[in-house]
Design a protein around this motif. Structure first.
Motif, short mmCIF file in Angstrom:
data_model
loop_
_atom_site.label_atom_id
_atom_site.label_comp_id
_atom_site.label_asym_id
_atom_site.label_seq_id
_atom_site.Cartn_x
_atom_site.Cartn_y
_atom_site.Cartn_z
N SER A 1 0.84 -1.20 0.00
CA SER A 1 0.00 0.00 0.00
C SER A 1 0.87 1.24 0.00
N LYS B 1 1.11 4.92 0.98
CA LYS B 1 0.51 5.91 1.87
C LYS B 1 0.97 7.34 1.55
N THR C 1 1.24 10.97 -0.44
CA THR C 1 0.21 11.89 -0.88
C THR C 1 0.31 12.21 -2.37
N GLY D 1 -2.13 6.46 -2.37
CA GLY D 1 -3.36 5.93 -1.78
C GLY D 1 -3.82 4.62 -2.37
N LYS D 2 -3.04 4.01 -3.25
CA LYS D 2 -3.43 2.76 -3.91
C LYS D 2 -2.67 1.58 -3.33
#
Length: 143
Positions: A71, A73, A75, A110-111
């Motif tokens: 993941s 995280k 921005t 965010g993916k």
């Protein structure tokens, strides 16, 4: 007399409600500077922004099958070519071996992506721990 008192009360109310603060206009240049600074920090520290979770099991031919997800995280920063360090541990917590695996995919801010790999782990392996060794940060994809 009541009209004068009412007029004074309205005047005091209107004066108290007056907003003397000037609203700040949105400063596009400072926003872009902060965004660029954040992008550089994210690009240079992939270990802080890429989170790995995994599970492992043995297959019929004795290989350790590791499934997991990565993941992002961050921005604004995209990551690609994530190099993972796989550490193989015994039941008593002794590190038996290590291996490197590269996941050749792009991960947007965010993916998450999923991965699966197979290893002939050392005899006595009870668990596998995975951490991000390195990754290529790409801030141009964010723009």
């Amino acid at each position: 007399m009541q009209k004068i008192a009412l007029g004074l009360a309205v005047l005091v109310f209107l004066t108290a409600c007056k907003n003397d603060k000037k609203e700040k206009s949105f400063d596009n240049s400072s926003y872009e500077t902060v965004k660029e600074s954040l992008a550089e920090k994210e690009k240079n520290n992939p270990q802080r922004f890429l989170i790995v979770s995994n599970s492992d099991r043995k297959n019929l031919i004795g290989q350790t099958v590791v499934k997991g997800s990565i993941s992002n995280k961050a921005t604004v920063c995209w990551y690609k070519d994530v190099e993972l360090r796989l550490s193989f541990y015994s039941k008593t917590g002794v590190k038996l071996d290590e291996g490197l695996e590269t996941i050749y995919e792009n991960i947007g801010p965010g993916k998450s992506i999923k991965f699966k790999t197979k290893y002939f782990a050392p005899k006595g392996t009870d668990s596998v721990a995975i951490s991000v060794n390195k990754a290529t940060g790409d801030i141009s994809a964010a723009e």
